[in-house]
Write a protein that holds these residues in place. Structure first.
Motif, PDB file in Angstrom:
ATOM      1  N   ALA A  85      33.910  67.232  25.325  1.00  0.00           N
ATOM      2  CA  ALA A  85      34.775  67.937  24.377  1.00  0.00           C
ATOM      3  C   ALA A  85      35.090  67.053  23.172  1.00  0.00           C
ATOM      4  O   ALA A  85      35.105  67.529  22.026  1.00  0.00           O
ATOM      5  CB  ALA A  85      36.056  68.377  25.074  1.00  0.00           C
ATOM      6  N   HIS A  86      35.337  65.762  23.418  1.00  0.00           N
ATOM      7  CA  HIS A  86      35.629  64.847  22.303  1.00  0.00           C
ATOM      8  C   HIS A  86      34.400  64.643  21.419  1.00  0.00           C
ATOM      9  O   HIS A  86      34.516  64.547  20.185  1.00  0.00           O
ATOM     10  CB  HIS A  86      36.099  63.496  22.854  1.00  0.00           C
ATOM     11  CG  HIS A  86      37.468  63.530  23.474  1.00  0.00           C
ATOM     12  ND1 HIS A  86      38.584  63.956  22.790  1.00  0.00           N
ATOM     13  CD2 HIS A  86      37.891  63.191  24.716  1.00  0.00           C
ATOM     14  CE1 HIS A  86      39.642  63.877  23.585  1.00  0.00           C
ATOM     15  NE2 HIS A  86      39.245  63.419  24.754  1.00  0.00           N
ATOM     16  N   ILE A  87      33.229  64.571  22.026  1.00  0.00           N
ATOM     17  CA  ILE A  87      32.003  64.376  21.237  1.00  0.00           C
ATOM     18  C   ILE A  87      31.671  65.646  20.447  1.00  0.00           C
ATOM     19  O   ILE A  87      31.338  65.593  19.252  1.00  0.00           O
ATOM     20  CB  ILE A  87      30.833  63.980  22.163  1.00  0.00           C
ATOM     21  CG1 ILE A  87      31.102  62.610  22.804  1.00  0.00           C
ATOM     22  CG2 ILE A  87      29.518  63.957  21.385  1.00  0.00           C
ATOM     23  CD1 ILE A  87      30.069  62.184  23.830  1.00  0.00           C
ATOM     24  N   ILE A  88      31.769  66.799  21.118  1.00  0.00           N
ATOM     25  CA  ILE A  88      31.424  68.073  20.469  1.00  0.00           C
ATOM     26  C   ILE A  88      32.386  68.399  19.327  1.00  0.00           C
ATOM     27  O   ILE A  88      32.007  69.074  18.351  1.00  0.00           O
ATOM     28  CB  ILE A  88      31.412  69.196  21.522  1.00  0.00           C
ATOM     29  CG1 ILE A  88      30.244  68.985  22.490  1.00  0.00           C
ATOM     30  CG2 ILE A  88      31.331  70.573  20.878  1.00  0.00           C
ATOM     31  CD1 ILE A  88      30.266  69.880  23.708  1.00  0.00           C
TER      32      ILE A  88
ATOM     33  N   ASP B 266      24.060  64.146  23.256  1.00  0.00           N
ATOM     34  CA  ASP B 266      25.063  64.757  22.380  1.00  0.00           C
ATOM     35  C   ASP B 266      25.690  63.727  21.447  1.00  0.00           C
ATOM     36  O   ASP B 266      26.056  64.050  20.306  1.00  0.00           O
ATOM     37  CB  ASP B 266      26.153  65.424  23.215  1.00  0.00           C
ATOM     38  CG  ASP B 266      25.676  66.739  23.828  1.00  0.00           C
ATOM     39  OD1 ASP B 266      24.579  67.195  23.458  1.00  0.00           O
ATOM     40  OD2 ASP B 266      26.405  67.294  24.678  1.00  0.00           O
ATOM     41  N   LEU B 267      25.822  62.502  21.931  1.00  0.00           N
ATOM     42  CA  LEU B 267      26.366  61.453  21.074  1.00  0.00           C
ATOM     43  C   LEU B 267      25.426  61.191  19.891  1.00  0.00           C
ATOM     44  O   LEU B 267      25.894  60.956  18.764  1.00  0.00           O
ATOM     45  CB  LEU B 267      26.589  60.174  21.887  1.00  0.00           C
ATOM     46  CG  LEU B 267      27.250  59.004  21.159  1.00  0.00           C
ATOM     47  CD1 LEU B 267      28.667  59.378  20.705  1.00  0.00           C
ATOM     48  CD2 LEU B 267      27.314  57.769  22.060  1.00  0.00           C
ATOM     49  N   GLN B 268      24.132  61.244  20.140  1.00  0.00           N
ATOM     50  CA  GLN B 268      23.171  61.093  19.043  1.00  0.00           C
ATOM     51  C   GLN B 268      23.287  62.252  18.056  1.00  0.00           C
ATOM     52  O   GLN B 268      23.224  62.060  16.834  1.00  0.00           O
ATOM     53  CB  GLN B 268      21.747  61.010  19.609  1.00  0.00           C
ATOM     54  CG  GLN B 268      21.485  59.809  20.489  1.00  0.00           C
ATOM     55  CD  GLN B 268      21.649  58.500  19.742  1.00  0.00           C
ATOM     56  OE1 GLN B 268      21.264  58.377  18.573  1.00  0.00           O
ATOM     57  NE2 GLN B 268      22.253  57.510  20.403  1.00  0.00           N
TER      58      GLN B 268
ATOM     59  N   ALA C 217      24.394  62.230  14.049  1.00  0.00           N
ATOM     60  CA  ALA C 217      23.666  62.908  12.961  1.00  0.00           C
ATOM     61  C   ALA C 217      24.586  63.815  12.163  1.00  0.00           C
ATOM     62  O   ALA C 217      24.489  63.905  10.926  1.00  0.00           O
ATOM     63  CB  ALA C 217      22.509  63.715  13.558  1.00  0.00           C
ATOM     64  N   VAL C 218      25.496  64.499  12.852  1.00  0.00           N
ATOM     65  CA  VAL C 218      26.466  65.344  12.152  1.00  0.00           C
ATOM     66  C   VAL C 218      27.384  64.494  11.289  1.00  0.00           C
ATOM     67  O   VAL C 218      27.668  64.822  10.126  1.00  0.00           O
ATOM     68  CB  VAL C 218      27.286  66.163  13.175  1.00  0.00           C
ATOM     69  CG1 VAL C 218      28.421  66.913  12.471  1.00  0.00           C
ATOM     70  CG2 VAL C 218      26.387  67.140  13.916  1.00  0.00           C
ATOM     71  N   PHE C 219      27.856  63.381  11.846  1.00  0.00           N
ATOM     72  CA  PHE C 219      28.826  62.527  11.151  1.00  0.00           C
ATOM     73  C   PHE C 219      28.222  61.862   9.927  1.00  0.00           C
ATOM     74  O   PHE C 219      28.849  61.778   8.874  1.00  0.00           O
ATOM     75  CB  PHE C 219      29.350  61.484  12.135  1.00  0.00           C
ATOM     76  CG  PHE C 219      30.269  60.453  11.526  1.00  0.00           C
ATOM     77  CD1 PHE C 219      31.515  60.822  11.052  1.00  0.00           C
ATOM     78  CD2 PHE C 219      29.879  59.132  11.431  1.00  0.00           C
ATOM     79  CE1 PHE C 219      32.364  59.881  10.488  1.00  0.00           C
ATOM     80  CE2 PHE C 219      30.721  58.180  10.876  1.00  0.00           C
ATOM     81  CZ  PHE C 219      31.967  58.552  10.401  1.00  0.00           C
ATOM     82  N   THR C 220      26.979  61.389  10.042  1.00  0.00           N
ATOM     83  CA  THR C 220      26.386  60.626   8.942  1.00  0.00           C
ATOM     84  C   THR C 220      25.656  61.511   7.932  1.00  0.00           C
ATOM     85  O   THR C 220      25.683  61.239   6.732  1.00  0.00           O
ATOM     86  CB  THR C 220      25.405  59.576   9.491  1.00  0.00           C
ATOM     87  OG1 THR C 220      24.415  60.237  10.308  1.00  0.00           O
ATOM     88  CG2 THR C 220      26.130  58.542  10.322  1.00  0.00           C
TER      89      THR C 220
END
Length: 547
Positions: free
Chosen positions: A525-528, A458-460, A464-467
Motif C-alpha cells: 500500500a505504501h509503495i502503490i 512494484d518498487l521498481q 519509474a513513476v517517481f523519477t
C-alpha cells in the motif's frame, strides 16, 4: 577438596553470578526499558540530574556498561551533550558500588524467596511485564545463591597452606593485583561480579587487605575498558564518552594506589570485616571521584572534543550525499538533489525487502537484526531530506516545483513507513517464528517469496513513476493492489478453516503466515501510493469506489 575441585567450583560459582546479573539486566530492560530510557532522557539535561539518573538506572540494571550503551544510543542521535553523558557515567560507577554494598550484607537466606517468587511470576504472570520482572527476580536470587556458593567454596581453602601461599605470591605486588583484576573485569564484562569475588577472597583470608583494595581498583579500571573497546571503529567522536570515563578511572587509580595500606588499616579500624572493607572502599572511591570530577566536566569535555574530532565516513549509508546547501537558492537544483537522495532511500528499502525475503527462507536469526538495523539508515536519510526541503524558499517555487516538492516528501515518507513495517513488524514475526521453531509449510514459504518478489518489482515501478512520471507504470502499480488483496483474503479463509478444524499447531503456524501476508500488503500500500498523484493528474482515477 583438591585444588582442581576448588578451581572448577569457583568457575561455576562465578559463571552462575554472571548469569544472574544477565537475567536481572535482561528482565529489567524488557519490563522497564522504555521507562529507563525516559529517565535518562529527562535526566541528561544537566550534569547533576544526569549523575542521579546514572545511579538510579545502573542500580536497576546491575550494569554500568548497560547504562553506558543507553547513553551512547542517545549521543549517537546528537540528543545528548558530552558533559551530562560524562556525569551519567560517574553516577553509573557509583550505582555499581551501591549494588556491591547491598550484597556485602548477609542476605543468603533471601535467595530462595527471590527464586520462588520470580518463578511464580514468570510462569503464572498474565502480563508480559510481570513475567519479565519475574525473570529479574530469578536472576537476583541466582546472584545471591552464587555468593553463598562462593563463600562455601572458599571456606575449606582458608586452611590450605599451599593455596594461601600461591595467592600471597600472586598478590604481593599492588600493580599486578590491579592488572589481574582489570583483565578479569574486562573478560567478565561485570565489575559487580568481580568485586563480589574479591570480597569472597578477602573474607576467606586468601588475599590481604591492601591486595584486595588494589584488586578493587583494577575492577573499576577494567569496567571502563569494555565501553572503550566497543566504541573503537568509525567516527572517533564515539570514543569521547568511553575515553573520558577511562581517564577518570586511571587518574583515580593512580591517586589511590600509594595509600592502599593506610586506607586498609583505617577501614579495618572502624570494625569492618574484610569483605566490608573492600565494598566500602569501592563505594568511597567512586564517590570521591564523582565529587572531584563533576565540577571539572566542562573542561574535560572540551579536551575530549579536541582529542577526538567528529568526522563523517564517506561510505556511511546514512550520511546524505547530494543535499548541498549551496543549491538551496536554486529550487530546481535543490529538488533534483532531494530526488537523488530519495532514490538512495529506495535502494535501502530494496535491500531490506531482499533481506526480509532471505530471512523467511533461511531462518537466520543474525540476519533479522541486520535487516532491522537498516531502518536506522532510512530514518536518518528521511530526516535529512525533510530538513533540506524545509529550507527551500517556498515563495520562489513555481506551481510545478511546489507539486514536485510534495511528491518527493510523500515518496520519502512512504519509504520510511515501509522500513518501519519491515523492522517493527515483519522482523518481529521472523524472530517469533525462529524462537518458537514454527516451520512454515512449503506452499506458505512459496507464497511469501512470491509476494516479496512482487514488492520488489512494484518498487521498481514506483521508482519509474517517481523519477519519470511513467503513467503506464503507475497504472500497473495500482492494478497490483488486487494481487495483494486477494492473497490476504485467501490466506484468511484458509486460516479460519484450520481454526475450525481445532488443530492448534496448524492454526498457530497459519496465524504467523497470515500476519506476514498482512504486513506485506501494508508495504504494498505504501509503495502503490506513489502512483496516485500522477493518475489523479492524468484523470485516470475515480473520485470514490462507492456506488
Amino acid at each position: 577438596m583438591t585444588a582442581t575441585q576448588v578451581i572448577i567450583r569457583l568457575l561455576g560459582d562465578v559463571a552462575l553470578l554472571l548469569w544472574g546479573i544477565h537475567m536481572v539486566h535482561s528482565g529489567v530492560m524488557r519490563a522497564l526499558g522504555t521507562e529507563l530510557r525516559q529517565v535518562l532522557a529527562v535526566g541528561l539535561r544537566n550534569r547533576f540530574s544526569a549523575f542521579i539518573s546514572g545511579v538510579a538506572v545502573t542500580t536497576a540494571l546491575q550494569s554500568s556498561t548497560a547504562t553506558a550503551l543507553l547513553a551512547t544510543s542517545f549521543a549517537s542521535h546528537g540528543s545528548v551533550r558530552l558533559v551530562p553523558a560524562l556525569a551519567l557515567m560517574l553516577g553509573a560507577n557509583v550505582g555499581t558500588a551501591i549494588i556491591v554494598q547491598v550484597f556485602s550484607f548477609d542476605v543468603s537466606l533471601v535467595f530462595p524467596v527471590f527464586i520462588f517468587l520470580g518463578l511464580v511470576a514468570f510462569r503464572r504472570g498474565q502480563r508480559t511485564r510481570v513475567r519479565d520482572l519475574g525473570r529479574a527476580a530469578i536472576g537476583l536470587g541466582l546472584m545471591l545463591l552464587a555468593l553463598h556458593l562462593l563463600a562455601e567454596t572458599m571456606r575449606p581453602v582458608e586452611g590450605a597452606p599451599a593455596v594461601r601461599e600461591l595467592f600471597a605470591a600472586l598478590t604481593r605486588d599492588p600493580l599486578l593485583n590491579l592488572a589481574m583484576a582489570a583483565l578479569l573485569t574486562w573478560a567478565a564484562h561485570s565489575s559487580v561480579a568481580v568485586v563480589l569475588f574479591i570480597m569472597s577472597l578477602a573474607m576467606a583470608g586468601i588475599v590481604s587487605g591492601p591486595a584486595a583494595l588494589a584488586m578493587v581498583l583494577g575492577a573499576n579500571l577494567g569496567s571502563a575498558l569494555n565501553p572503550l573497546i566497543e566504541s573503537i571503529g568509525g567516527d572517533p567522536a564515539k570514543l569521547r564518552l568511553a575515553a573520558g570515563n577511562l581517564a577518570n578511572r586511571v587518574i583515580g587509580c593512580g591517586a589511590a594506589l600509594p595509600f592502599l595500606g593506610v586506607l586498609s588499616a583505617w577501614l579495618a579500624s572502624l570494625g569492618l570485616g574484610a569483605g566490608a572493607v573492600a565494598a566500602s572502599f569501592h563505594l568511597g572511591f567512586n564517590l570521591v571521584l564523582a565529587a572531584a570530577f563533576i565540577g571539572l566536566l566542562p573542561l574535560v569535555a572540551r579536551a575530549l572534543v579536541a582529542l577526538f574530532p567528529k568526522t563523517l565516513k564517506a561510505d556511511d549509508p546514512s550520511t546524505p550525499k547530494y543535499l548541498s546547501s549551496s543549491a538551496l537558492d536554486t529550487p530546481a537544483v535543490a529538488l533534483a538533489n532531494a530526488v537523488r537522495e530519495t532514490l538512495r532511500m529506495s535502494d535501502v528499502v530494496e535491500a531490506m525487502l531482499r533481506g526480509s525475503q532471505d530471512v523467511f527462507q533461511s531462518g537466520d536469526r543474525k540476519r533479522v537484526g541486520e535487516v532491522g538495523q537498516m531502518d536506522n539508515i532510512l530514518d536518518r536519510l528521511h530526516a535529512a531530506i525533510e530538513s533540506y526541503l524545509s529550507a527551500v524558499d517556498g515563495e520562489t517555487l513555481t506551481e510545478a516545483e511546489t507539486r514536485r516538492l510534495s511528491d518527493i516528501l510523500a515518496y520519502a515518507i512512504n519509504l520510511e513507513h515501509v522500513g518501519d513495517v519491515v523492522e517493527k513488524s515483519l522482523m518481529k514475526l521472523a524472530a517469533k517464528q525462529i524462537k518458537n521453531r514454527l516451520t512454515l509449510p512449503p506452499d506458505a514459504l512459496a507464497e511469501i517469496d512470491t509476494m516479496h518478489q512482487r514488492l520488489l518489482e512494484d518498487l521498481q515501478l514506483a521508482t519509474a513513476v517517481f523519477t519519470g512520471g511513467d503513467v503506464g507504470a503507475a497504472r500497473k502499480l495500482v492494478e497490483d493492489k488486487e494481487f495483494f488483496r486477494n492473497g490476504e483474503r485467501e490466506a484468511t479463509e484458509r486460516h479460519f478453516a484450520r481454526v475450525r478444524d481445532g488443530k492448534r499447531e496448524s492454526y498457530e503456524v497459519s496465524g504467523v503466515h497470515l500476519d506476514i501476508l498482512r504486513d506485506l500488503k501494508r508495504i504494498s500500500a505504501h509503495i502503490i501510493a506513489t502512483a496516485y498523484p500522477l493518475l489523479e493528474q492524468s484523470e485516470m482515477l475515480r473520485q470514490s469506489r462507492l456506488t
